[in-house]
Write an enzyme that holds these catalytic residues in place. Structure first.
Site, PDB file in Angstrom:
ATOM      1  N   GLU A 188      -6.449   6.720  -0.831  1.00  0.00           N
ATOM      2  CA  GLU A 188      -6.318   5.518  -0.009  1.00  0.00           C
ATOM      3  C   GLU A 188      -7.003   4.331  -0.686  1.00  0.00           C
ATOM      4  O   GLU A 188      -6.496   3.207  -0.662  1.00  0.00           O
ATOM      5  CB  GLU A 188      -6.910   5.755   1.378  1.00  0.00           C
ATOM      6  CG  GLU A 188      -6.101   6.711   2.245  1.00  0.00           C
ATOM      7  CD  GLU A 188      -4.657   6.282   2.404  1.00  0.00           C
ATOM      8  OE1 GLU A 188      -4.411   5.103   2.696  1.00  0.00           O
ATOM      9  OE2 GLU A 188      -3.765   7.126   2.210  1.00  0.00           O
TER      10      GLU A 188
ATOM     11  N   HIS B  45       0.841  -1.204   0.000  1.00  0.00           N
ATOM     12  CA  HIS B  45       0.000   0.000   0.000  1.00  0.00           C
ATOM     13  C   HIS B  45       0.877   1.255   0.000  1.00  0.00           C
ATOM     14  O   HIS B  45       0.646   2.193  -0.767  1.00  0.00           O
ATOM     15  CB  HIS B  45      -0.906  -0.027   1.229  1.00  0.00           C
ATOM     16  CG  HIS B  45      -1.723   1.205   1.431  1.00  0.00           C
ATOM     17  ND1 HIS B  45      -3.069   1.259   1.147  1.00  0.00           N
ATOM     18  CD2 HIS B  45      -1.400   2.438   1.909  1.00  0.00           C
ATOM     19  CE1 HIS B  45      -3.534   2.468   1.428  1.00  0.00           C
ATOM     20  NE2 HIS B  45      -2.531   3.200   1.904  1.00  0.00           N
ATOM     21  N   GLU B  46       1.904   1.263   0.853  1.00  0.00           N
ATOM     22  CA  GLU B  46       2.780   2.434   0.928  1.00  0.00           C
ATOM     23  C   GLU B  46       3.616   2.580  -0.342  1.00  0.00           C
ATOM     24  O   GLU B  46       3.886   3.701  -0.781  1.00  0.00           O
ATOM     25  CB  GLU B  46       3.687   2.332   2.164  1.00  0.00           C
ATOM     26  CG  GLU B  46       2.935   2.309   3.488  1.00  0.00           C
ATOM     27  CD  GLU B  46       1.935   3.456   3.616  1.00  0.00           C
ATOM     28  OE1 GLU B  46       2.219   4.560   3.124  1.00  0.00           O
ATOM     29  OE2 GLU B  46       0.868   3.244   4.207  1.00  0.00           O
TER      30      GLU B  46
END
Length: 610
Positions: free
Chosen positions: A244, A158-159
């Protein structure tokens, strides 16, 4: 959405951020001017001018102060949040597992391994910060380390999506916007505190302080400042939530394991994700999950994120077959597909990156994790294979730095047994972040040694140039190139195309150059093929081309790929030069199948071991 589309989306979001910020500034200015018009003379234009100017100075000062606190790189943000950098030599099993996951992602995606920080927080959270891909940092809370490996991998994926898709620069600008809007409230709070202190002092002396007017003025300015805070939090929430969702989807695509990131989010539901760092409010939108409780959530609801992840079909990225499966020098290159592979990851890439790490020379990998020895690892590819010239090079290094020469001698037997083409890129990805922590004097000395080694025989090979250029970018400050259009940089583009095809057969050079040039559709006829430039001329051209827009960078990268493919033979050196060009433009290319025989050999050995 491909890498370049993500970058364009981030640019559009940045423009909207500026528009929203200007609207918020206008609202605060109008309110402040209305306040002073009510208290003083509404018709005094000079008064309104000074009030407006003073308010703008306060906002700009707040934004600048915030940027200075988070200045420099992702490292600065992580340290400002109280993070402790993980020692690459750590023996802690949880920290080693975390570093291994980050290194796998770095090698698979084609970016330098970002430094990793741990925040002493029990909540489960993480963030990525920085202005560019090559100055990014990843931070995780102590609570994250207790999760299973597949869940940690989902969070790190995700990062990495934020790193690869241009979210970080937008997030850093958002920090400054929020600080600027909150600065007015800070002035109001200061006035109220000063008035209260004055009233307290006057009370102790039994006399009137006249503090009430200042208290009311401070209260009014504070309330207006809260209007700025309101707008700022709305902007923060609106921008953060959508990105996100995109990062969650990318994490699923990268890992092919929805349960990894979904499981991490479920742990957060049970254990929380709060971050108590002093500056966490400024950087709340950077985090993987909600770092603070409050009126405006910077992240979508956890249950909704989990439902989306588990309900989303796991689609393969457009770049799964971005390049062919044949070894270098024997296959055809699909230029459009190669460029489309930028920023794309999948489970196969991660598995291969894991095998690459496992089969790198252990002694060299260990040295790559040590700040002192990392310098030697970066220089190993510049040493000659033949003993006599290599000894001459080592003697020259020993005259300036005997310890570095001794470390090069110690590591050479391990390096000499490896396929240099296969291990050069992965090892550079591991050592470049460590080299970034050297002092300015150490950086200059290391770069001088690297240039001396590369030019020792009077010829700078493709492999030597690639190492030199990567070191230059890591060790030297990057000047601001300004903005540039392709049509304004015809000479630099010609130099670059000539450099990329320099290893082609002499009879094919002009045709390959023409094919690449025609892809650019620049006005005027195709220029003559430049004389193959030296590495200094190529570096100067690359420095100026940094000012191109992301769209023009894509056009140039595709043109270079077409030039390489024009003669029907793809050479390992040509593909490494393409990957270097992509790295220069902060375009991450994952491990290409055609880069060398590495992928096929690693997969074959893995099959034999089963």
């Amino acid at each position: 959405m491909d890498f370049f589309a993500h970058q364009e989306a981030a640019l559009r979001a940045s423009r909207w951020l500026i528009v929203l910020f200007l609207i918020a500034v206008a609202a605060v200015l109008a309110s402040i001017n209305a306040l002073f018009a009510f208290l003083l003379d509404a018709s005094n234009l000079e008064l309104h001018l000074w009030v407006t100017l003073g308010t703008l100075v306060v906002m700009a000062g707040g934004a600048l102060f915030s940027l200075l606190g988070f200045a420099g790189s992702g490292r600065s943000v992580a340290e400002a949040l109280g993070g402790r950098e993980v020692d690459p030599e750590t023996r802690d099993p949880d920290e080693r597992r975390l570093l291994h996951v980050v290194e796998e992602m770095a090698i698979a995606s084609g970016v330098p391994r970002p430094p990793v920080y741990i925040l002493d927080e029990e909540g489960i959270n993480a963030f990525a910060a920085g202005y560019r891909i090559d100055d990014a940092a990843i931070g995780v809370t102590k609570g994250l380390l207790a999760l299973p490996r597949d869940q940690i991998q989902g969070v790190i994926a995700h990062e990495y999506s934020h790193i690869l898709h241009g979210d970080m620069r937008l997030n850093m600008r958002l920090i400054a916007v929020l600080a600027g809007l909150m600065a007015v409230a800070g002035v109001g709070r200061f006035l109220m505190q000063a008035a209260l202190r004055s009233a307290a002092a006057a009370s102790s002396n039994r006399r009137s302080s006249g503090a009430l007017p200042f208290l009311l003025l401070g209260l009014a300015i504070f309330v207006i400042g809260l209007l700025g805070w309101f707008f700022g939090r709305l902007i923060q929430a609106a921008i953060s939530r959508r990105r996100e969702y995109l990062a969650d989807a990318s994490a699923v695509q990268y890992t092919r394991n929805p349960e990894g990131i979904a499981g991490a989010l479920e742990h957060i539901l049970r254990r929380g994700s709060a971050v108590s760092a002093e500056r966490a409010a400024d950087a709340a939108h950077l985090f993987f999950a909600q770092a603070l409780s409050g009126l405006f959530a910077t992240h979508p609801p956890l249950a909704e994120r989990i439902a989306r992840i588990r309900g989303r079909p796991v689609e393969g990225p457009a770049s799964t077959a971005a390049v062919g499966a044949a070894p270098a020098g024997h296959g055809a290159l699909a230029p459009a597909q190669l460029v489309a592979s930028a920023g794309a990851l999948d489970r196969q890439q991660l598995n291969r990156a894991e095998r690459v790490l496992a089969q790198l020379p252990p002694a060299v990998v260990e040295a790559a994790h040590q700040p002192f020895s990392a310098r030697a690892v970066a220089l190993l590819p510049l040493l000659a294979r033949r003993e006599a010239p290599r000894e001459r090079q080592l003697a020259a290094v020993a005259r300036h730095d005997p310890a570095l020469a001794a470390e090069l001698r110690r590591l050479w037997p391990h390096w000499s047994q490896a396929d240099a083409t296969a291990v050069r890129w992965p090892l550079l990805q591991l050592v470049l972040p460590l080299l970034g922590s050297l002092s300015l004097g150490q950086r200059r000395q290391l770069l001088a040694v690297a240039e001396a080694l590369a030019t020792d025989d009077g010829i700078v090979t493709v492999a030597e140039y690639i190492v030199l250029r990567r070191l230059q970018r890591a060790l030297q400050p990057t000047p601001d190139p300004g903005t540039l259009r392709l049509a304004e940089a015809a000479r630099e583009v010609a130099v670059l195309l000539a450099h990329v095809i320099r290893t082609a057969k002499p009879e094919a050079l002009m045709r390959s150059f023409a094919v690449g040039w025609q892809q650019l559709r620049l006005p005027g006829p195709t220029p003559s093929l430049p004389v193959v430039p030296d590495y200094a001329a190529c570096s100067a051209a690359l420095d100026r081309l940094q000012g191109l827009s992301i769209g023009d960078k894509r056009r140039l990268l595709e043109a270079a790929a077409h030039a390489v493919a024009a003669d029907g033979i793809v050479r390992a050196e040509e593909l490494e030069l393409l990957r270097l060009l992509a790295a220069e433009f902060a375009v991450p290319l994952p491990l290409p199948e055609l880069l060398s025989a590495q992928a096929a050999a690693i997969d074959a050995r893995a099959s034999d071991q089963k």
